[in-house]
Write a protein that holds these residues in place. Structure first.
Motif, PDB file in Angstrom:
ATOM      1  N   GLY A   1       0.824  -1.213   0.000  1.00 33.65           N
ATOM      2  CA  GLY A   1       0.000   0.000   0.000  1.00 33.65           C
ATOM      3  C   GLY A   1       0.856   1.261   0.000  1.00 33.65           C
ATOM      4  N   PHE A   2       2.014   1.201   0.637  1.00 29.28           N
ATOM      5  CA  PHE A   2       2.929   2.337   0.716  1.00 29.28           C
ATOM      6  C   PHE A   2       3.308   2.855  -0.680  1.00 29.28           C
ATOM      7  N   TYR A   3       3.457   1.913  -1.641  1.00 24.89           N
ATOM      8  CA  TYR A   3       3.921   2.280  -2.980  1.00 24.89           C
ATOM      9  C   TYR A   3       2.790   2.762  -3.894  1.00 24.89           C
ATOM     10  N   LEU A   4       1.567   2.666  -3.430  1.00 24.92           N
ATOM     11  CA  LEU A   4       0.436   3.102  -4.266  1.00 24.92           C
ATOM     12  C   LEU A   4       0.116   4.575  -4.047  1.00 24.92           C
ATOM     13  N   HIS A   5       0.859   5.188  -3.155  1.00 23.29           N
ATOM     14  CA  HIS A   5       0.622   6.605  -2.848  1.00 23.29           C
ATOM     15  C   HIS A   5       1.919   7.381  -3.023  1.00 23.29           C
ATOM     16  N   ALA A   6       1.774   8.682  -3.339  1.00 27.99           N
ATOM     17  CA  ALA A   6       2.965   9.537  -3.429  1.00 27.99           C
ATOM     18  C   ALA A   6       3.562   9.677  -2.039  1.00 27.99           C
ATOM     19  N   ARG A   7       4.868   9.875  -2.001  1.00 29.73           N
ATOM     20  CA  ARG A   7       5.520  10.040  -0.694  1.00 29.73           C
ATOM     21  C   ARG A   7       5.265  11.448  -0.168  1.00 29.73           C
ATOM     22  N   THR A   8       5.102  11.576   1.112  1.00 30.25           N
ATOM     23  CA  THR A   8       4.806  12.898   1.689  1.00 30.25           C
ATOM     24  C   THR A   8       5.982  13.866   1.514  1.00 30.25           C
ATOM     25  N   ASP A   9       7.220  13.323   1.405  1.00 26.68           N
ATOM     26  CA  ASP A   9       8.368  14.215   1.189  1.00 26.68           C
ATOM     27  C   ASP A   9       8.556  14.537  -0.301  1.00 26.68           C
ATOM     28  N   GLN A  10       7.611  14.071  -1.129  1.00 25.58           N
ATOM     29  CA  GLN A  10       7.554  14.333  -2.577  1.00 25.58           C
ATOM     30  C   GLN A  10       8.725  13.767  -3.370  1.00 25.58           C
ATOM     31  N   ARG A  11       9.526  12.914  -2.735  1.00 29.43           N
ATOM     32  CA  ARG A  11      10.593  12.241  -3.486  1.00 29.43           C
ATOM     33  C   ARG A  11      10.007  11.005  -4.151  1.00 29.43           C
ATOM     34  N   PRO A  12      10.602  10.569  -5.279  1.00 29.11           N
ATOM     35  CA  PRO A  12      10.041   9.365  -5.919  1.00 29.11           C
ATOM     36  C   PRO A  12      10.354   8.107  -5.120  1.00 29.11           C
ATOM     37  N   HIS A  13       9.504   7.090  -5.276  1.00 28.92           N
ATOM     38  CA  HIS A  13       9.814   5.791  -4.664  1.00 28.92           C
ATOM     39  C   HIS A  13      11.039   5.199  -5.360  1.00 28.92           C
ATOM     40  N   ASP A  14      11.809   4.454  -4.640  1.00 30.70           N
ATOM     41  CA  ASP A  14      13.003   3.827  -5.205  1.00 30.70           C
ATOM     42  C   ASP A  14      12.588   2.569  -5.977  1.00 30.70           C
ATOM     43  N   PRO A  15      12.712   2.578  -7.353  1.00 33.51           N
ATOM     44  CA  PRO A  15      12.216   1.430  -8.128  1.00 33.51           C
ATOM     45  C   PRO A  15      12.940   0.123  -7.805  1.00 33.51           C
ATOM     46  N   SER A  16      14.246   0.198  -7.506  1.00 33.00           N
ATOM     47  CA  SER A  16      14.964  -1.059  -7.232  1.00 33.00           C
ATOM     48  C   SER A  16      14.489  -1.660  -5.900  1.00 33.00           C
ATOM     49  N   HIS A  17      14.158  -0.775  -4.995  1.00 33.17           N
ATOM     50  CA  HIS A  17      13.644  -1.238  -3.703  1.00 33.17           C
ATOM     51  C   HIS A  17      12.276  -1.890  -3.877  1.00 33.17           C
ATOM     52  N   LEU A  18      11.429  -1.240  -4.703  1.00 33.14           N
ATOM     53  CA  LEU A  18      10.086  -1.782  -4.948  1.00 33.14           C
ATOM     54  C   LEU A  18      10.174  -3.134  -5.660  1.00 33.14           C
ATOM     55  N   ARG A  19      11.054  -3.235  -6.654  1.00 29.27           N
ATOM     56  CA  ARG A  19      11.209  -4.511  -7.386  1.00 29.27           C
ATOM     57  C   ARG A  19      11.622  -5.635  -6.435  1.00 29.27           C
ATOM     58  N   LYS A  20      12.585  -5.313  -5.577  1.00 32.67           N
ATOM     59  CA  LYS A  20      13.068  -6.305  -4.601  1.00 32.67           C
ATOM     60  C   LYS A  20      11.925  -6.766  -3.680  1.00 32.67           C
ATOM     61  N   ARG A  21      11.155  -5.771  -3.263  1.00 31.28           N
ATOM     62  CA  ARG A  21      10.050  -6.084  -2.337  1.00 31.28           C
ATOM     63  C   ARG A  21       8.980  -6.941  -3.039  1.00 31.28           C
TER      64      ARG A  21
END
Ligand code: ZN
Ligand code: ZN
Length: 268
Positions: free
Chosen positions: A121-141
């Motif tokens: 669920g964390f990755y389905l929303h924009a980050r509050t600090d407005q930085r992009p999600h880390d794609p390599s981290h998401l892929r790993k997860r």
């Protein structure tokens, strides 16, 4: 073939999105895995349709966590893996030497929500600090979490609703109510599934073996003025207190106002 057809279709889509190599597709793969998990939970509803409240059957309650809480209360075995096996007895009362597996089903519990659903669920929303999600981290997860849902692909059995049950009619509204005999031993209270009623019944064993009865759960308000008993339906008390309900003593008509209060109970 897996009994979780819809869930597996979404899981297949998640695999394809993950394999495409597109960074944006990772986010959609996370969404597909969440859909897959939702289908796993919603697939349980028809199996408990006689026992779940009407607002779950009608779709007003949709959060998987709420649904699994209610189902686990009805049937705690839902969280355990199970397998049906048969085998021929060499002689009456002698255990079979060979067993054939007819089918299996994986347990579904809150850990699937905690370990997978909420983490994605964390990755389905924009980050509050407005930085992009880390794609390599998401892929790993995604790669780490996929097997938790993939294990359901091998399920070939459904039919968790099979159990010894008692049938009775709600004393307040007349709606038919089903209660598992096993659950009555754990929790004697059963709430009417009709959302406009909610009457609470208490399961009582009688002196006759195998015969039980249900009575409406009531609270006795003893009149301070005349000492009479006033039996009030417990399921109406909370709403009554919120609305400042007035109760008249059935014998002397003394007036009482229902109020809520805060109480501390010592636990140790
Ligand atoms: Zn009712
Ligand atoms: Zn009175």
């Amino acid at each position: 073939m897996s009994i979780h057809r819809h869930a597996m279709e979404h899981l297949d889509k998640a695999h394809r999105l993950l394999e495409s190599g597109e960074v944006d597709h990772l986010r959609y793969a996370a969404l597909e895995i969440r859909y897959s998990i939702e289908h796993l939970f919603y697939g349980l509803i028809p199996q408990y349709k006689d026992e779940l409240p009407d607002n779950v059957i009608e779709g007003d309650v949709w959060r998987p966590a709420d649904i699994i809480d209610m189902i686990a209360d009805i049937d705690p075995t839902v969280a355990h893996d199970s397998e049906i096996r048969i085998g021929e007895q060499p002689a009456p009362g002698v255990a079979p030497t060979q067993m054939i597996v007819l089918g299996r089903q994986s347990g579904i519990g809150k850990d699937l929500l905690r370990k997978v659903y909420h983490k994605l669920g964390f990755y389905l929303h924009a980050r509050t600090d407005q930085r992009p999600h880390d794609p390599s981290h998401l892929r790993k997860r995604l790669l780490k979490l996929l097997p938790f849902v993939e294990k359901f692909r091998g399920d070939t059995l459904s039919g968790r609703g099979l159990a010894e049950k008692a049938y009775f009619k709600c004393i307040a509204c007349g709606r038919p109510i089903v209660q598992r005999t096993e659950r009555a031993g754990r929790n004697p209270l059963v709430t009417c599934p009709n959302k406009r009623c909610g009457a609470i019944h208490e399961y009582i064993e009688t002196d006759i073996p195998g015969v039980s009865e249900h009575k409406l759960l009531q609270h006795n308000m003893k009149c301070e003025k005349c000492g009479s008993d006033n039996w009030l339906d417990v399921h109406k008390l909370e709403q009554g207190a919120n609305e400042g309900m007035i109760v008249n003593c059935c014998a002397c008509q003394a007036k009482y106002q229902l109020r809520k209060w805060i109480r501390f109970e010592r636990l140790g």
